[in-house]
Design a protein around this motif. Structure first.
Motif, short mmCIF file in Angstrom:
data_model
loop_
_atom_site.label_atom_id
_atom_site.label_comp_id
_atom_site.label_asym_id
_atom_site.label_seq_id
_atom_site.Cartn_x
_atom_site.Cartn_y
_atom_site.Cartn_z
N TYR A 120 2.36 5.23 7.39
CA TYR A 120 3.17 5.56 6.23
C TYR A 120 4.29 6.51 6.64
O TYR A 120 4.05 7.44 7.40
CB TYR A 120 2.32 6.20 5.12
CG TYR A 120 3.13 6.47 3.89
CD1 TYR A 120 3.39 5.46 2.99
CD2 TYR A 120 3.69 7.72 3.66
CE1 TYR A 120 4.18 5.70 1.86
CE2 TYR A 120 4.48 7.97 2.56
CZ TYR A 120 4.72 6.95 1.67
OH TYR A 120 5.51 7.17 0.58
N PRO A 121 5.51 6.32 6.20
CA PRO A 121 6.02 5.46 5.13
C PRO A 121 6.42 4.06 5.61
O PRO A 121 7.00 3.29 4.87
CB PRO A 121 7.24 6.21 4.62
CG PRO A 121 7.78 6.89 5.84
CD PRO A 121 6.56 7.24 6.66
N ILE A 146 -2.49 4.54 -5.07
CA ILE A 146 -1.97 3.91 -3.86
C ILE A 146 -2.35 2.44 -3.83
O ILE A 146 -3.52 2.08 -4.00
CB ILE A 146 -2.53 4.62 -2.60
CG1 ILE A 146 -2.07 6.08 -2.59
CG2 ILE A 146 -2.10 3.90 -1.33
CD1 ILE A 146 -2.73 6.92 -1.54
N GLU A 147 -1.34 1.61 -3.61
CA GLU A 147 -1.54 0.17 -3.50
C GLU A 147 -1.32 -0.24 -2.05
O GLU A 147 -0.42 0.28 -1.38
CB GLU A 147 -0.53 -0.56 -4.40
CG GLU A 147 -0.64 -2.06 -4.38
CD GLU A 147 -1.94 -2.56 -5.00
OE1 GLU A 147 -2.60 -3.39 -4.38
OE2 GLU A 147 -2.29 -2.11 -6.11
N LEU A 175 4.44 9.16 -2.28
CA LEU A 175 3.29 8.56 -2.95
C LEU A 175 2.50 9.59 -3.72
O LEU A 175 2.00 9.32 -4.80
CB LEU A 175 2.34 7.88 -1.95
CG LEU A 175 2.74 6.52 -1.41
CD1 LEU A 175 1.65 5.96 -0.51
CD2 LEU A 175 3.04 5.54 -2.52
N LEU A 194 1.68 12.02 2.59
CA LEU A 194 2.22 10.80 2.00
C LEU A 194 3.35 11.09 1.01
O LEU A 194 3.30 10.70 -0.15
CB LEU A 194 1.13 9.96 1.33
CG LEU A 194 -0.06 9.55 2.20
CD1 LEU A 194 -1.01 8.69 1.40
CD2 LEU A 194 0.37 8.85 3.46
N THR A 207 -8.47 2.39 -3.15
CA THR A 207 -7.29 3.26 -3.07
C THR A 207 -6.49 3.30 -4.38
O THR A 207 -5.74 4.23 -4.60
CB THR A 207 -6.34 2.84 -1.92
OG1 THR A 207 -5.89 1.51 -2.13
CG2 THR A 207 -7.01 2.99 -0.57
N ARG A 208 -6.68 2.31 -5.22
CA ARG A 208 -5.92 2.26 -6.49
C ARG A 208 -6.12 3.49 -7.37
O ARG A 208 -5.16 3.99 -7.94
CB ARG A 208 -6.25 0.99 -7.26
CG ARG A 208 -5.52 -0.20 -6.69
CD ARG A 208 -5.76 -1.45 -7.49
NE ARG A 208 -5.11 -2.58 -6.83
CZ ARG A 208 -5.60 -3.79 -6.81
NH1 ARG A 208 -6.72 -4.08 -7.43
NH2 ARG A 208 -4.96 -4.75 -6.18
N LEU A 250 1.60 0.91 2.48
CA LEU A 250 1.12 1.67 1.33
C LEU A 250 2.27 1.88 0.36
O LEU A 250 3.37 2.25 0.77
CB LEU A 250 0.56 3.03 1.77
CG LEU A 250 -0.64 3.00 2.70
CD1 LEU A 250 -1.06 4.42 3.06
CD2 LEU A 250 -1.81 2.26 2.07
N MET A 251 1.99 1.64 -0.92
CA MET A 251 3.01 1.81 -1.96
C MET A 251 2.38 2.50 -3.17
O MET A 251 1.16 2.55 -3.30
CB MET A 251 3.59 0.45 -2.37
CG MET A 251 4.26 -0.28 -1.23
SD MET A 251 4.94 -1.85 -1.74
CE MET A 251 6.36 -1.29 -2.65
N PHE A 252 3.25 2.97 -4.05
CA PHE A 252 2.80 3.59 -5.29
C PHE A 252 2.21 2.51 -6.20
O PHE A 252 2.81 1.46 -6.39
CB PHE A 252 3.98 4.30 -5.98
CG PHE A 252 3.61 4.96 -7.25
CD1 PHE A 252 2.90 6.15 -7.25
CD2 PHE A 252 3.96 4.40 -8.47
CE1 PHE A 252 2.56 6.77 -8.43
CE2 PHE A 252 3.62 5.02 -9.65
CZ PHE A 252 2.92 6.20 -9.63
#
Length: 164
Positions: A80-81, A142-143, A31, A28, A137-138, A154-156
């Protein structure tokens, strides 16, 4: 007369999805910090954040996921990404097997639901599981973010959100 159990048996994801590897690794990039990896154990249902310390593997954290949660997490990790389309999440969630056939079937199912005005009801079980998965996941930073009328990505996760 034999009594039949209506309770659904929880099956390891590796049996459901024909996964060759029991443990799948995801770097990832963007991330996770360089040299960090997520390891998804599909049999145990665990996601581990790994790095190395003194040339040895070191686990920073681990979280347990249900089979349903892994069925929505895995396509997100694999996408991802890029984003993961609704039909891919629905295919993984409902059948456990993501093939072109199941994706196409779910795409048609969602189109019909959209035309009938019941799209939200069709996706509600997936969204409920995504909500539980998002909480787990937080802590990894990972959001899971929704992209309107497209899918999820998936995002930071911001530090303030991770602390919750």
């Amino acid at each position: 007369m034999q009594k039949v159990s209506l309770r659904k048996v929880k099956t390891p994801l590796s049996y459901v999805q024909d996964i060759d590897e029991e443990v799948m690794h995801f770097s990832l990039q963007g991330l996770l910090a360089p040299g960090h990896t997520l390891a998804l154990n599909t049999t145990l249902g665990t996601l581990s954040h790994l790095t190395s310390k003194h040339d040895l593997p070191y686990m920073l954290m681990e979280q347990q996921f249900t089979t349903s949660e892994i069925c929505v997490l895995l396509p997100l990790l694999e996408s991802y990404p890029y984003y993961c389309p609704y039909e891919v999440l629905l295919a993984s969630f409902t059948s456990g097997r993501v093939t072109e056939t199941t994706i196409e079937r779910c795409r048609l199912r969602l189109q019909e639901a959209q035309e009938a005005g019941v799209w939200d009801q069709e996706m509600r079980p997936v969204r409920n599981v995504l909500s539980r998965t998002r909480i787990k996941t937080r802590p990894f930073g990972i959001e899971i973010s929704s992209i309107l009328e497209t899918g999820y990505i998936l995002m930071f996760a911001a530090k303030r959100r991770q602390a919750q």
